[in-house]
Scaffold this motif. Structure first.
Motif, PDB file in Angstrom:
ATOM      1  N   GLN A  23      65.074 -66.490 -37.197  1.00  0.00           N
ATOM      2  CA  GLN A  23      64.298 -67.673 -36.873  1.00  0.00           C
ATOM      3  C   GLN A  23      63.829 -68.349 -38.142  1.00  0.00           C
ATOM      4  O   GLN A  23      63.770 -69.552 -38.226  1.00  0.00           O
ATOM      5  CB  GLN A  23      63.093 -67.259 -36.039  1.00  0.00           C
ATOM      6  N   MET A  24      63.544 -67.497 -39.142  1.00  0.00           N
ATOM      7  CA  MET A  24      63.020 -68.070 -40.372  1.00  0.00           C
ATOM      8  C   MET A  24      63.951 -69.114 -40.915  1.00  0.00           C
ATOM      9  O   MET A  24      63.537 -70.141 -41.379  1.00  0.00           O
ATOM     10  CB  MET A  24      62.873 -66.940 -41.406  1.00  0.00           C
ATOM     11  N   TYR A  68      52.453 -68.714 -40.926  1.00  0.00           N
ATOM     12  CA  TYR A  68      53.249 -68.349 -42.079  1.00  0.00           C
ATOM     13  C   TYR A  68      52.870 -66.928 -42.454  1.00  0.00           C
ATOM     14  O   TYR A  68      51.715 -66.650 -42.752  1.00  0.00           O
ATOM     15  CB  TYR A  68      52.962 -69.319 -43.215  1.00  0.00           C
ATOM     16  N   SER A 119      57.773 -63.113 -44.300  1.00  0.00           N
ATOM     17  CA  SER A 119      58.470 -64.212 -44.986  1.00  0.00           C
ATOM     18  C   SER A 119      59.088 -65.156 -43.992  1.00  0.00           C
ATOM     19  O   SER A 119      60.238 -65.546 -44.099  1.00  0.00           O
ATOM     20  CB  SER A 119      59.578 -63.684 -45.900  1.00  0.00           C
ATOM     21  N   GLN A 120      58.323 -65.512 -43.032  1.00  0.00           N
ATOM     22  CA  GLN A 120      58.854 -66.428 -42.035  1.00  0.00           C
ATOM     23  C   GLN A 120      57.819 -67.462 -41.706  1.00  0.00           C
ATOM     24  O   GLN A 120      56.627 -67.181 -41.647  1.00  0.00           O
ATOM     25  CB  GLN A 120      59.218 -65.638 -40.791  1.00  0.00           C
ATOM     26  N   ARG A 121      58.307 -68.683 -41.497  1.00  0.00           N
ATOM     27  CA  ARG A 121      57.405 -69.742 -41.092  1.00  0.00           C
ATOM     28  C   ARG A 121      57.765 -70.146 -39.668  1.00  0.00           C
ATOM     29  O   ARG A 121      58.932 -70.275 -39.340  1.00  0.00           O
ATOM     30  CB  ARG A 121      57.587 -70.959 -41.990  1.00  0.00           C
ATOM     31  N   GLN A 122      56.761 -70.381 -38.876  1.00  0.00           N
ATOM     32  CA  GLN A 122      57.041 -70.752 -37.492  1.00  0.00           C
ATOM     33  C   GLN A 122      56.123 -71.859 -37.069  1.00  0.00           C
ATOM     34  O   GLN A 122      54.987 -71.962 -37.531  1.00  0.00           O
ATOM     35  CB  GLN A 122      56.752 -69.565 -36.586  1.00  0.00           C
ATOM     36  N   SER A 123      56.622 -72.659 -36.141  1.00  0.00           N
ATOM     37  CA  SER A 123      55.753 -73.661 -35.530  1.00  0.00           C
ATOM     38  C   SER A 123      55.938 -73.589 -34.039  1.00  0.00           C
ATOM     39  O   SER A 123      57.062 -73.614 -33.545  1.00  0.00           O
ATOM     40  CB  SER A 123      56.124 -75.062 -35.996  1.00  0.00           C
ATOM     41  N   PHE A 160      52.447 -76.370 -43.882  1.00  0.00           N
ATOM     42  CA  PHE A 160      52.841 -75.109 -44.495  1.00  0.00           C
ATOM     43  C   PHE A 160      52.365 -74.993 -45.927  1.00  0.00           C
ATOM     44  O   PHE A 160      52.045 -73.895 -46.397  1.00  0.00           O
ATOM     45  CB  PHE A 160      54.351 -74.937 -44.405  1.00  0.00           C
ATOM     46  N   TYR A 172      62.121 -76.872 -43.504  1.00  0.00           N
ATOM     47  CA  TYR A 172      61.009 -76.939 -44.436  1.00  0.00           C
ATOM     48  C   TYR A 172      61.524 -77.225 -45.840  1.00  0.00           C
ATOM     49  O   TYR A 172      61.075 -78.153 -46.511  1.00  0.00           O
ATOM     50  CB  TYR A 172      60.265 -75.603 -44.377  1.00  0.00           C
ATOM     51  N   LEU A 208      64.036 -72.790 -39.595  1.00  0.00           N
ATOM     52  CA  LEU A 208      62.788 -73.479 -39.842  1.00  0.00           C
ATOM     53  C   LEU A 208      62.603 -73.660 -41.329  1.00  0.00           C
ATOM     54  O   LEU A 208      62.203 -74.717 -41.801  1.00  0.00           O
ATOM     55  CB  LEU A 208      61.628 -72.673 -39.244  1.00  0.00           C
ATOM     56  N   GLN A 209      62.916 -72.596 -42.101  1.00  0.00           N
ATOM     57  CA  GLN A 209      62.789 -72.778 -43.531  1.00  0.00           C
ATOM     58  C   GLN A 209      63.827 -73.741 -44.033  1.00  0.00           C
ATOM     59  O   GLN A 209      63.625 -74.414 -45.013  1.00  0.00           O
ATOM     60  CB  GLN A 209      62.934 -71.426 -44.227  1.00  0.00           C
ATOM     61  N   PRO A 258      62.626 -62.632 -50.290  1.00  0.00           N
ATOM     62  CA  PRO A 258      61.584 -62.490 -49.264  1.00  0.00           C
ATOM     63  C   PRO A 258      60.215 -62.894 -49.754  1.00  0.00           C
ATOM     64  O   PRO A 258      59.245 -62.709 -49.069  1.00  0.00           O
ATOM     65  CB  PRO A 258      61.623 -60.990 -48.924  1.00  0.00           C
ATOM     66  N   ALA A 259      60.140 -63.447 -50.944  1.00  0.00           N
ATOM     67  CA  ALA A 259      58.819 -63.823 -51.451  1.00  0.00           C
ATOM     68  C   ALA A 259      58.329 -65.080 -50.777  1.00  0.00           C
ATOM     69  O   ALA A 259      58.996 -65.640 -49.940  1.00  0.00           O
ATOM     70  CB  ALA A 259      58.891 -64.014 -52.973  1.00  0.00           C
TER      71      ALA A 259
END
Lengths: 345, 199
Positions: A247-248, B71, B56-60, B92, A255, A251-252, A200-201
């Protein structure tokens, strides 16, 4: 009547068959186990000495059992493939698929260990006593055949799992397209082991996407642990719906994947650059050699021309100095002419 | 490609509405009279998106022709409003840098913030300016671009080297011809010198 017409082009070998069966039954009792898909290995067994027969029969028993189990597993696998193919968006037989996957995975692992045991048994037999070469080759062939079949089964398993994940991806996409919610509550079944592996970092380690994408490539020696990992992730997926952020992850995913891709590009560019560098170096050294040759040629030319110049200078000298000699010769000639003239005139 | 706004918010589960800790706006692209509207919109949108971003999540999120990237990292959230041509990855990494800076400068004091803070954080403002070019924010992008330039230069060098190679080849031909000719010259000169007596 029609059955009797024409030549009978077959030989009736039923009695031979019965005789063989009798011999087999007399030699070893457990030969009956050979009827299983093991194959026609029983025919060669007759010639073995009795002392080896017991060990061989154990080998045969095991091999037969393994072959049977492989068959059953492949049947279950085909059922699973059916289920995976026909899954639609709404009535997903997820639970059955999970159960089947778990069962198949277990069976494959047990088969793997059984095969290894069989091989160990065979090796121990080979070490104990001296046996004919045929026996060793035969047992080796049998073991290899079983291994190949197991490998094929695992490959099919992997294909089925990939198909399943693709289907779930398609479902996911369809669901996102048709539901108007933001895709927070959507499931991410195509996440491999990321819910566990991701910290979770803040920064995610870049090798993660490689590790997850490389799980789809398998090496034959690691088939079983791989399948374990993949099959475990599918029951985990259900848990991930409740626990982690969903959702993370896609997208991650993108990314991280984009970062990984960028790194790949950078690495390949650097490789190309190093290639260009080495080519540059080779070409420069070659051209240096050419330059040295040119230099050599020019020096030779210089030496030649200097030599020629000195020759010509000497010639000039000789010419200019010889004139005196010529004048003397002329004088002598003229003196002769005078003498002749005096005599004639 | 430009950044419209950068926000740093605090959004922990215990605060229902995220608290804006620092902000920087650049509304040069918009009509002057709309500035307060847009500022309001940015604040509202930023806090909503940040509130919906889990830790700990990224969103657009795409809104007309602006994209909002957010973020969330352990309750500290960075939101950036950029246009849609700004590459996502650079966005990001920029947010990442902003968060690092903020934590370095302000430490943990933000956790106790309850109200919209009034202090200005000049780093954010200059970040807005500096990172208009996504290559600045994303080191990978910068490296990639530099490598591409270098490879173009290398290719030109190789071409020049090839031309040099050709010229050197022609030179070597000419010099060897010259060598032969001078040798003939020398031999001829020697021959005329010693050969026949003068008549």
């Amino acid at each position: 009547m029609q059955a009797r017409r024409g030549q009978s082009s077959y030989r009736d070998r039923t009695e031979e068959f019965f005789g063989i069966v009798e011999t087999l039954r007399r030699s070893t009792a457990p030969d009956a186990a050979n009827n299983v898909p093991y194959g026609g290995g029983g025919g060669g067994r007759r010639d073995d000495p009795r002392s080896a027969v017991a060990n061989q029969s154990e080998f045969k028993k095991r091999a037969a059992v393994i072959g049977l189990a492989i068959n059953q597993t492949s049947q279950k696998l085909s059922k699973l493939a059916q289920l995976a193919k026909r899954s639609s968006v709404f009535d997903d037989p997820t639970r059955e698929i999970q159960e089947l996957t778990a069962v198949i995975k277990q069976e494959i692992s047990s088969l793997n260990s059984a095969l290894i045991d069989l091989q160990a048994v065979r090796n121990s037999h080979n070490d104990e006593r001296t046996i004919s070469r045929d026996t060793t080759t035969h047992s080796a062939t049998v073991v290899d055949d079983l291994k190949n079949r197991l490998m094929d089964t695992t490959k099919e398993f992997k294909d089925v799992l990939t198909l399943r994940t693709e289907n779930m991806k398609i479902h996911e996409i369809r669901r996102q397209r048709f539901t108007s919610n933001p895709s927070k509550e959507s499931t991410n079944p195509f996440v491999r082991q990321r819910p566990l592996a991701s910290k979770p970092a803040a920064t995610q380690p870049a090798p993660l996407p490689w590790a997850s994408s490389s799980s789809s490539s398998s090496s034959s020696s690691q088939l079983v642990p791989r399948r374990q990992g993949e099959a475990e992730s599918s029951p985990l997926l259900q848990q991930s719906q409740q626990q982690q952020q969903q959702q993370m992850v896609p997208l991650q995913d993108t990314y991280m994947e984009s970062r990984a891709e960028a790194l790949h590009n950078v690495e390949s560019t650097i490789h190309e650059l190093s290639n260009i560098f080495t080519q540059l170096a080779t070409m420069v050294s070659q051209q240096g050699e050419i330059a040295i040759r040119i230099d050599q040629n020019m020096e030779d030319t210089l030496a030649n021309v200097e030599g020629a110049q000195s020759q010509l200078a000497r010639y000039l000298n000789s010419i200019s100095s010889n004139r005196w000699l010529m004048i003397k010769i002329f004088f002598v000639l003229i003196a002769f002419l005078m003498v002749f003239l005096f005599f004639v005139a | 490609m430009s950044i419209t706004a950068l926000l740093v918010l605090k959004c922990t589960p215990d605060t229902p509405n995220p608290v804006i800790l620092a902000h920087a706006f650049d509304f040069s692209g918009f009509n002057y009279f709309y500035h307060p509207n847009i500022s309001e919109f940015v604040r509202f949108f930023g806090s909503t998106v940040a509130g919906r971003t889990l830790p700990s999540q990224r969103q657009s999120v795409k809104h007309k022709d602006e994209v909002v990237h957010s973020y969330n990292r352990n309750g500290l959230c960075a939101v950036g409003f950029m246009d849609d041509r700004y590459p996502v990855r650079s966005a990001f990494s920029l947010l990442d840098q902003v968060l690092d800076e903020y934590q370095k400068i302000f430490g943990e004091t933000w956790r106790s913030a309850k109200e919209v803070s009034k202090q200005k954080w000049p780093y954010l403002v200059e970040a807005l300016e500096k990172f208009k070019d996504p290559a600045e924010a994303d080191k990978l992008l910068k490296i990639q671009m530099k490598l591409d330039e270098s490879s173009i230069i290398f290719h030109k060098t190789i071409d020049g080297l090839l031309a040099r190679g050709e010229k050197l080849d022609s030179l070597v031909e000419k010099s060897s011809d010259l060598n032969k000719a001078s040798k003939m010259f020398y031999k001829r000169a020697r021959k005329t010198n010693t050969c026949c007596t003068i008549l």
